[in-house]
Scaffold this active site. Structure first.
Site, PDB file in Angstrom:
ATOM      1  N   HIS A  64       1.301  -0.987   0.019  1.00  0.00           N
ATOM      2  CA  HIS A  64       0.172  -0.479  -0.098  1.00  0.00           C
ATOM      3  C   HIS A  64       0.810   1.609   0.017  1.00  0.00           C
ATOM      4  O   HIS A  64       1.950   1.554   1.015  1.00  0.00           O
ATOM      5  CB  HIS A  64      -1.252  -0.034   1.337  1.00  0.00           C
ATOM      6  CG  HIS A  64      -2.167  -0.818   0.674  1.00  0.00           C
ATOM      7  ND1 HIS A  64      -2.896  -1.480   2.096  1.00  0.00           N
ATOM      8  CD2 HIS A  64      -2.503  -1.028   0.024  1.00  0.00           C
ATOM      9  CE1 HIS A  64      -3.929  -2.486   1.503  1.00  0.00           C
ATOM     10  NE2 HIS A  64      -4.154  -1.941   0.511  1.00  0.00           N
ATOM     11  N   ASP A  66       0.938   4.237   1.047  1.00  0.00           N
ATOM     12  CA  ASP A  66       1.316   4.799   2.546  1.00  0.00           C
ATOM     13  C   ASP A  66       2.154   3.664   3.417  1.00  0.00           C
ATOM     14  O   ASP A  66       3.681   4.395   4.200  1.00  0.00           O
ATOM     15  CB  ASP A  66       0.785   5.116   3.936  1.00  0.00           C
ATOM     16  CG  ASP A  66      -0.133   3.837   4.203  1.00  0.00           C
ATOM     17  OD1 ASP A  66      -0.581   2.808   3.238  1.00  0.00           O
ATOM     18  OD2 ASP A  66      -0.860   3.734   5.273  1.00  0.00           O
ATOM     19  N   HIS A  67       2.588   3.222   3.111  1.00  0.00           N
ATOM     20  CA  HIS A  67       3.956   1.837   3.152  1.00  0.00           C
ATOM     21  C   HIS A  67       5.303   2.257   2.570  1.00  0.00           C
ATOM     22  O   HIS A  67       6.629   1.637   2.953  1.00  0.00           O
ATOM     23  CB  HIS A  67       3.762   0.661   3.797  1.00  0.00           C
ATOM     24  CG  HIS A  67       2.854   0.568   4.702  1.00  0.00           C
ATOM     25  ND1 HIS A  67       2.787   0.169   6.285  1.00  0.00           N
ATOM     26  CD2 HIS A  67       1.478   0.989   4.895  1.00  0.00           C
ATOM     27  CE1 HIS A  67       2.160   0.511   6.494  1.00  0.00           C
ATOM     28  NE2 HIS A  67       0.847   1.098   6.026  1.00  0.00           N
ATOM     29  N   HIS A 141      -4.835  -8.561   5.614  1.00  0.00           N
ATOM     30  CA  HIS A 141      -5.212  -7.026   4.757  1.00  0.00           C
ATOM     31  C   HIS A 141      -5.266  -6.705   3.759  1.00  0.00           C
ATOM     32  O   HIS A 141      -5.829  -5.859   2.928  1.00  0.00           O
ATOM     33  CB  HIS A 141      -3.501  -6.031   5.397  1.00  0.00           C
ATOM     34  CG  HIS A 141      -4.117  -4.862   4.874  1.00  0.00           C
ATOM     35  ND1 HIS A 141      -4.849  -3.867   5.985  1.00  0.00           N
ATOM     36  CD2 HIS A 141      -2.656  -3.598   4.342  1.00  0.00           C
ATOM     37  CE1 HIS A 141      -4.478  -2.553   5.515  1.00  0.00           C
ATOM     38  NE2 HIS A 141      -3.411  -2.353   4.912  1.00  0.00           N
ATOM     39  N   ASP A 209      -0.420  -3.053   8.880  1.00  0.00           N
ATOM     40  CA  ASP A 209      -1.779  -3.254   8.905  1.00  0.00           C
ATOM     41  C   ASP A 209      -2.617  -4.520   8.588  1.00  0.00           C
ATOM     42  O   ASP A 209      -1.854  -5.374   8.189  1.00  0.00           O
ATOM     43  CB  ASP A 209      -2.318  -2.554   7.346  1.00  0.00           C
ATOM     44  CG  ASP A 209      -1.816  -0.995   7.028  1.00  0.00           C
ATOM     45  OD1 ASP A 209      -1.040  -0.410   8.212  1.00  0.00           O
ATOM     46  OD2 ASP A 209      -1.977  -0.332   6.699  1.00  0.00           O
TER      47      ASP A 209
END
Ligand SMILES: [Zn+2]
Ligand SMILES: [Zn+2]
Length: 300
Positions: A64, A66-67, A141, A209
């Protein structure tokens, strides 16, 4: 030797004025592990006064944005620096392709920074060095996502008194004893327990996450520090279910039932202006808990 942990980004999804995207830097001896690489991670490292060349390996939880959006910039800077050796990047299935795509989206010269990507294909021991092990577990996730634990190997502390009593001379053979091996010296068989005391290793768990799942218990079990997401307060539990995230309550209960020593919550939704309610909720179920903030440092 301390294990040092620096939080470089503690926001979920969208960065805020105070919180950057996910990244944590863990140092131990000569090792520098970057745990996820959210956008701007390299600049956060600069601010935290950590040289990029200190990174020995990057562990990616999942792809994802944001990582991982900090990877292209960070790798470009590393390629331009005097980085020696091969940079190892660990991540879930698909990581090779994802990284290839990222690096083909701008002009990047691969010769300057040899990279080896290792995709996690099974749970348990991922790799070990002389002094620590990294274990990996599959999280829940919606896309392939990995949780990791850093486990220091037990070591033996030599007793000088016992050494003298047994009339043994100090020497490089003590390194083998410290590593837990039985050896023969001057015709005598010496086991670690004859002249040393065992010191159990420390454990750091890292859960990025995820929705609640069985694997989380392996990471949290007996951890000295558990870094764990708590994107939501229980008031928004349905959002957690919808997006496969944990609430503060779920993270705290996980720590409490697994004999975790200290819980550090991170990856907070931007909907919360402060982490006060998150912390209050978590403390209700587990008292050794703090909320991380950018540039927070922990020594274990
Ligand atoms: Zn995230
Ligand atoms: Zn995610």
């Amino acid at each position: 030797m301390n294990i040092e942990i620096v939080f470089l980004g503690t926001s979920a999804m969208v960065p805020t004025k105070e919180r950057n995207h996910s990244a944590v830097f863990l140092t131990y001896q000569n090792e520098g592990l970057l745990l996820d690489c959210g956008e701007g991670a390299q600049r956060q490292m600069r601010i935290a006064d950590i040289k990029l060349t200190k990174i020995t390996r990057i562990l990616i939880s999942h792809w994802h944005g944001d990582h991982v959006l900090g990877l292209p910039g960070l790798l470009q800077s590393l390629a331009a620096s005097q980085y020696s050796g091969t940079l190892e990047i660990y991540g879930p299935k698909g990581s090779k392709k994802f990284l290839e795509n990222v690096l083909s989206s701008f002009v990047y010269s691969e010769e300057r920074l040899p990279i080896k990507v290792i995709e996690v294909s099974k749970e348990g021991l991922l790799f070990d060095t002389k002094t620590f092990e990294i274990h990996a577990y599959f999280l829940s996730h919606g896309i392939p996502c990995i949780g990791y634990s850093f486990i220091e190997k037990a070591r033996w502390k030599i007793s000088v008194q016992k050494l003298r009593k047994m009339k043994l001379k100090e020497g490089s053979w003590l390194n083998d004893i410290q590593a837990g091996q039985t050896i023969t010296i001057e015709g005598k068989k010496i086991a670690p327990e004859d002249i040393a005391t065992k010191i159990e290793g420390r454990k750091i768990g890292w859960i990025a996450d995820t929705a609640p799942c069985e694997s989380l218990n392996y990471i949290a079990q007996d951890a000295d520090i558990l870094i764990c997401e708590a994107t939501f307060h229980s008031l928004h539990e349905e959002k957690g279910e919808e997006y496969n995230h944990l609430t503060a309550k779920q993270s705290a209960l996980l720590a409490s039932r697994n004999n975790t020593k200290k819980l550090v919550l991170t990856h907070f939704s931007q909907r919360y202006k402060t982490t006060d309610e998150i912390l209050e909720e978590a403390q209700h179920y587990f008292d050794q808990v703090v909320c991380a903030y950018d540039f927070m440092k922990i020594k274990v």
